[in-house]
Each structure stands twice: as C-alpha cells, then as structure tokens.
Design a protein around this motif. Structure first.
Motif, PDB file in Angstrom:
ATOM      1  N   VAL A   1       0.819  -1.208   0.000  1.00 37.11           N
ATOM      2  CA  VAL A   1       0.000   0.000   0.000  1.00 37.11           C
ATOM      3  C   VAL A   1       0.860   1.269   0.000  1.00 37.11           C
ATOM      4  O   VAL A   1       0.460   2.295  -0.550  1.00 37.11           O
ATOM      5  CB  VAL A   1      -0.942  -0.031   1.236  1.00 37.11           C
TER       6      VAL A   1
ATOM      7  N   PRO B   1       3.475   2.388  -1.693  1.00 32.00           N
ATOM      8  CA  PRO B   1       3.688   3.092  -2.968  1.00 32.00           C
ATOM      9  C   PRO B   1       2.423   3.777  -3.491  1.00 32.00           C
ATOM     10  O   PRO B   1       2.501   4.830  -4.122  1.00 32.00           O
ATOM     11  CB  PRO B   1       4.128   1.958  -3.912  1.00 32.00           C
ATOM     12  N   THR B   2       1.258   3.176  -3.245  1.00 32.30           N
ATOM     13  CA  THR B   2      -0.005   3.806  -3.651  1.00 32.30           C
ATOM     14  C   THR B   2      -0.176   5.143  -2.938  1.00 32.30           C
ATOM     15  O   THR B   2      -0.464   6.179  -3.557  1.00 32.30           O
ATOM     16  CB  THR B   2      -1.206   2.909  -3.252  1.00 32.30           C
TER      17      THR B   2
ATOM     18  N   ARG C   1       2.154   7.796  -4.134  1.00 29.49           N
ATOM     19  CA  ARG C   1       1.754   8.432  -5.389  1.00 29.49           C
ATOM     20  C   ARG C   1       0.742   9.555  -5.127  1.00 29.49           C
ATOM     21  O   ARG C   1       0.855  10.660  -5.658  1.00 29.49           O
ATOM     22  CB  ARG C   1       1.164   7.394  -6.352  1.00 29.49           C
ATOM     23  N   TYR C   2      -0.244   9.287  -4.268  1.00 30.49           N
ATOM     24  CA  TYR C   2      -1.221  10.335  -3.959  1.00 30.49           C
ATOM     25  C   TYR C   2      -0.570  11.523  -3.268  1.00 30.49           C
ATOM     26  O   TYR C   2      -0.913  12.672  -3.520  1.00 30.49           O
ATOM     27  CB  TYR C   2      -2.328   9.795  -3.054  1.00 30.49           C
TER      28      TYR C   2
END
Lengths: 206, 206
Positions: free
Chosen positions: B195, B197-198, B201-202
């Motif tokens: 999670v 890296p997700t 990104r945000y």
C-alpha cells in the motif's frame, strides 16, 4: 393487508400451486430487500418481511429458511450490479485500462441513487451484526473477488484484488456515508482518473 | 451508585470546587468513551454516561452541553492516535517514504486491540447516525486531513489526502470489520509494503 393466517403444512406446497410459487418467492425477496434496506439486519424479522410481502411467515421460512438465509438472498439481489465488476475489469481481455474499468464500474453502481440506499444498508448491517458481516463476506468473496482474482496474472492475486476493492470501499465510505469534502462532491471522472492507476498497479504489476 | 441528585445551580460550579473539576470532567469523558464504544451513538444517553461516571446528569450537561458535544469529545479521545498521523507522514521533512509512514502509522493504530474496539464503534456510529457522521467528518477533516494536506506539494492536496485516507479506511473495513481473507490475516508489513507506494503516489506525485 396481510394474507389471513391459514394453517399451512410444512414442506413444499402442493404441486397444483407451483405456477404461483415464483411470484410469491419474488415478492418475499423484494420485501426482504426493502425491509433490510430500511431497518438494517438487527431490526428486520421474518415476520416483518412476511407482512410486507403479504404472505404467511411460514412461507418465508419455506422458501428461505433462516433470517440469515433470506438476508443472503436479499443482498445477492442488492449486490447484483457488483457481480458484474469482474467482467468489466477483464472486459475485452485487455490488461490495459483494467484499473480504470474497475473504478468506473464501481463508481457507476454508487452513483445510481436507487442502488445506493440498499448498499448503504448492507454496509451498515455488516458493521453492526456479525451474522450479516459473515453473509456479506462470503458473497463478496465468492461472487466478486475470487472471480476477479482468478483472471489476474500477478503474485498474491487475491490479496491484490482485495486491496483494490478496499480502496473503492473506502472511497464509497468517505463520499457517500461520511460525505467528506472535497471527495463527496468531486466529479466521478476526476476520481476515476486518479484512482484508476492505483487499481491498475494492484491488478497488473508485480 | 449515582451521586444523590442534589439541587444544582446552572453555570460553573463555585470556585471552591475548582480543584475537583478536572477529575470529574475526565471521569465523564472516560465513561462517555466506554458508553459510545459499547452501545454506539444511538443507544448512548447523557443519563447513561452520568450513571457510568457516577455523577449527576446535570454535570455532563454542564461540562459538555449536548449528547453530540460529548460524543465529539469522546471521539476526539478515541481518535487521538490518528491525530499523530500527519506528523508521521511528514516526519523528518522528507517526501521519500511518506506513503509507507502513513500506512505504518494507521496500521499501528488498528493493530492495537485496545484502540480498535472504540474505533470500530465510532465507524459504526457514523454509519448509522447522521449527527455522529457529522461530528466525525468535522473532526477528521480539521484535525487530520487538512493538516496532512497543508504540507503536500501537489495539485488538489485535499482530494489526494482523502484518497490516501480512503484506502486505509477501506483496508480497515475489510481486515478488521468484514474480516475477509487473505487481507484479514496478512502480515501488516506485507500490507504496508504493497500500500505504501499507492499512498506515496497520492501524496507526492503529480
């Protein structure tokens, strides 16, 4: 307006009434969906469903068995649009755009106000009652996530499918339940554009 | 075991009792937290809180005003660990690893069973009661998300902070409420690794 409580034998109704069966079963199921959507799992009873469907409670037991079972059938009806999500994700057999298709198909379900209220009721029931949570868990697992994971060519496909689904569940909570701004009023296309690449990563990358 | 209902003047207690005030207020707050956690928003009353804290209901009104206000104070207490998330995310001033730090700090809160039960109660209350949802919305917005978004150097920082938060909320729902496998039993570190890296990104990418 309920049907008079005529004495009713246990077991399947006599063959002669077979033509009327599907109609009664459907009426019970529609009533169950409305009762669960309006009152939640805890406050819905077989008796209340029977009253709303204008049938004898014994008929509800006959077709569905326990309250848990009729809840399962009702949320299967409520979640029917979600069952189409795996097909949307794998639509056309292309990996490209799978994340965006997943985001769009789930946002599409929630953006339909007719579908939204029963969905909220299902989430509410699962949060407040362990039996309801178990029925929901089994249904989502078997009919949505395992089907979606089965077509993924990545390690840990089930965990990845669940992480992708969890993101959409969380967005639904913030947008439609907690109604937090700016996500509550954001253009669905803006959300899809931002979330699509995240889901894509879970669904396709190693 | 409640304090005898002696007639009590409205307004602040006399100065001579000021030393006892914080203790009574804290006792009420702790009782409110337990009552809300155990019974949810709808079934908790000022009277029930007063009884659990062994004080007169008028004293609850005196310190907190409405049920909504005492709920707000109780969830501020329950969510205290979440208030530290923005600091964890921006810890050290480095953008690198911000997503992983966010995932780790939120998983850390949920993995603590003492914190988990009241958190579940808060989520449940927000799902079933509009007043409770409003209190939670305002608190999360002001104390967590706006503080987190304020330090982000990206377009749409508030929407991005909420999308990141929504992911963690969804994971919490699947793991701790619906208890769906394999996410329910996955090693927290495995979830954080996937999670992170997700969220990164945000929080940092355009």
């Amino acid at each position: 307006m309920t049907t008079p409580a005529t004495p009713r034998k246990r077991g399947r109704p006599a063959r002669s009434s077979a033509g009327a069966e599907p109609a009664a079963r459907d009426r019970i199921l529609a009533a169950a969906r409305n009762e669960f959507a309006e009152h939640g799992y805890d406050k819905t009873s077989i008796r209340g469903i029977a009253k709303a469907a204008e049938v004898d409670p014994a008929l509800v037991h006959h077709y569905f068995g326990s309250k848990e079972k009729v809840f399962g059938a009702a949320i299967e009806l409520i979640l029917a649009p979600a069952m189409a999500v795996p097909d949307a994700v794998h639509g056309g057999g292309s990996r490209e755009g799978a994340g965006e298709r997943m985001a769009r198909s789930i946002m599409g379900i929630w953006e339909n106000p007719v579908a939204r209220l029963p969905l909220l009721a299902v989430m509410r029931s699962a949060l407040t009652n362990e039996s309801a949570a178990e029925v929901l868990r089994e249904l989502i697992q078997r009919r949505v996530l395992l089907r979606m994971a089965g077509d993924l060519d990545v390690p840990n496909p089930e965990l990845r499918a669940q992480l992708a689904a969890s993101h959409m569940i969380g967005i639904s909570m913030l947008r439609y339940v907690i109604k937090m701004e700016p996500v509550a009023s954001a253009d669905p296309e803006e959300i899809i554009a931002m979330v699509g690449p995240t889901l894509q990563r879970y669904l396709t990358e190693e």
